[in-house]
Design an enzyme around this catalytic site. Structure first.
Site, PDB file in Angstrom:
ATOM      1  CE  LYS A  32      -2.263  -1.345   3.693  1.00 50.78           C
ATOM      2  NZ  LYS A  32      -1.896  -2.810   3.962  1.00 50.78           N
ATOM      3  CB  THR A  33       4.128   2.185   2.180  1.00 48.96           C
ATOM      4  OG1 THR A  33       2.682   2.205   3.371  1.00 48.96           O
ATOM      5  CG2 THR A  33       4.541   3.407   2.284  1.00 48.96           C
ATOM      6  CG  ASP A  88      -0.222   3.302   6.858  1.00 46.13           C
ATOM      7  OD1 ASP A  88      -0.630   2.941   6.391  1.00 46.13           O
ATOM      8  OD2 ASP A  88       0.960   2.834   7.551  1.00 46.13           O
ATOM      9  CB  THR A 143      -4.803  -3.655   8.059  1.00 51.94           C
ATOM     10  OG1 THR A 143      -5.822  -2.887   9.683  1.00 51.94           O
ATOM     11  CG2 THR A 143      -3.114  -3.418   8.454  1.00 51.94           C
ATOM     12  NE  ARG A 176       6.977  -4.692   5.247  1.00 50.39           N
ATOM     13  CZ  ARG A 176       5.542  -3.787   5.708  1.00 50.39           C
ATOM     14  NH1 ARG A 176       4.658  -4.306   6.182  1.00 50.39           N
ATOM     15  NH2 ARG A 176       5.324  -2.641   5.562  1.00 50.39           N
TER      16      ARG A 176
END
Ligand code: ADP
Length: 332
Positions: free
Chosen positions: A70-71, A115, A164, A223
């Site tokens: 997302k980032t 975020d 999330t 990640r």
């Protein structure tokens, strides 16, 4: 195995060592972003249309479990639009005042990335509405009879919210976004591509089998794939000849307690509690959290999404339940 917390190795949440390495592994352009084809296609059209009109792109909400990109996507959108991005997070914005400086400093077309936007306090959320709707803010200075409302015009910008749990976002907040994109877990094939790309950037040799072994155990999460790649690199360097092949990758990850499906100790304890303490469920998430002595948020954000995807866990109106596929995945 000293030096890091094994129980969190397959959590999608960002760890300190990720933060440093991620910057060098993060794709900068949409074409370098692997997978999520449908999302990328929609985004390409949105970016292209906004650029043709010479306007900022509409506000965007990105949702999905931690570590799916997302980032990274927010950075990419800023790059593709040729604009700057300012990043903050819901919990960091305690008061409306925390936003005033950020908003008034935004240049035309800039991206404001928030975020964990579902954790923004309600007062801050309400302060943000006129800013994202009509690029105006009102703020009050002084108190009592001297209080004055100052109106301030902002330059048109784009808000990108990441969450999330889009279900926890208020209706009014949600309705102010023009685009909603949900990130899905990645296929092992996409993860192989991501791992191979990262290995090239880290200058480490990896075979296709090595990349596949890591991909299968990364819970569909880039990640985690990058993190396991670094662990396998350490292992290959110390115990092998520096090359990550299937055997080295398998042995490295086994030593970390990660099984062939990417399940770790916390997953296994989570499942064991439902099976052994609550007879297979259904049982409320709060009860599971209390028994495990873990935060509900950790279980809901980090543990459950992948177990649901595997089909090993079910969410029912009466609580969590293990499924008939339990025995297929639960090795122990
Ligand atoms: P989130 O914001 O969803 O928690 P991030 O954007 O921080 O996730 O992504 C975590 C890391 O995973 C990034 O630093 C990047 O290196 C990698 N990554 C995520 N998505 C992709 C992708 N589609 N292709 C390549 N690398 C990715």
């Amino acid at each position: 195995m000293e030096g890091f917390d094994i129980s969190r190795l397959v959590s999608g949440n960002e760890m300190e060592e990720d933060r440093i390495i991620n910057l060098s592994l993060r794709p900068n352009l949409l074409d370098e972003f692997i997978g999520q084809e449908q999302l990328k296609e929609n985004l390409r059209v949105g970016i292209c249309a906004a650029r043709q009109r010479g306007e900022p792109i509409e506000h965007i909400l990105l949702s999905g479990p931690p570590g799916l990109g997302k980032t990274t996507l927010a950075h990419i959108i800023a790059n593709e639009m040729g604009s700057h991005m300012v990043a903050t997070s819901g919990p960091a914005l305690e008061r409306p005042g925390d936003l005033i400086g950020i908003l008034t400093n935004l240049e035309e077309g800039d991206i404001l990335f928030i975020d964990e936007i579902h954790r923004m306090p309600r007062v801050v959320e309400e302060f943000l509405y006129p800013a994202i709707e009509s690029f105006k803010i009102d703020f009050v200075i002084d108190k009592g009879p001297y209080a004055k409302t100052i109106k301030f015009n902002l330059k048109p910008f784009t808000l990108i919210g990441a969450t999330t749990r889009s279900g926890l976002l208020s209706g009014p907040m949600r309705s102010r976004f023009g685009f909603f994109y949900h990130l899905e877990f990645y296929s092992p094939e996409d993860l192989v591509e991501i791992i191979s790309r990262s290995a090239r950037l880290l200058d480490v040799e990896i075979t296709t089998e090595g990349a596949m072994t890591i991909a299968r155990r990364s819970r569909g999460t880039p990640r985690i794939a990058n993190r396991l790649l670094r662990r396998a690199r350490d292992y290959a360097q110390v115990k092998g000849n520096g090359v990550i092949d299937g055997d080295v990758a398998g042995r490295a990850l086994e030593r970390l307690g990660i099984d062939e499906y990417g399940l770790d100790d916390l997953d296994r304890r989570f499942l064991a509690v439902i099976r052994d303490v609550y007879n297979g469920g259904p049982v409320g998430i709060e009860s599971i959290a209390a028994t495990l002595n873990e935060e509900v948020d950790t279980l809901v954000d980090v543990v459950e999404p992948f177990l649901l995807k595997l089909g090993i866990l079910r969410r029912t109106p009466r609580g969590r339940q293990i499924s008939e596929f339990f025995d297929k995945f639960y090795v122990r």
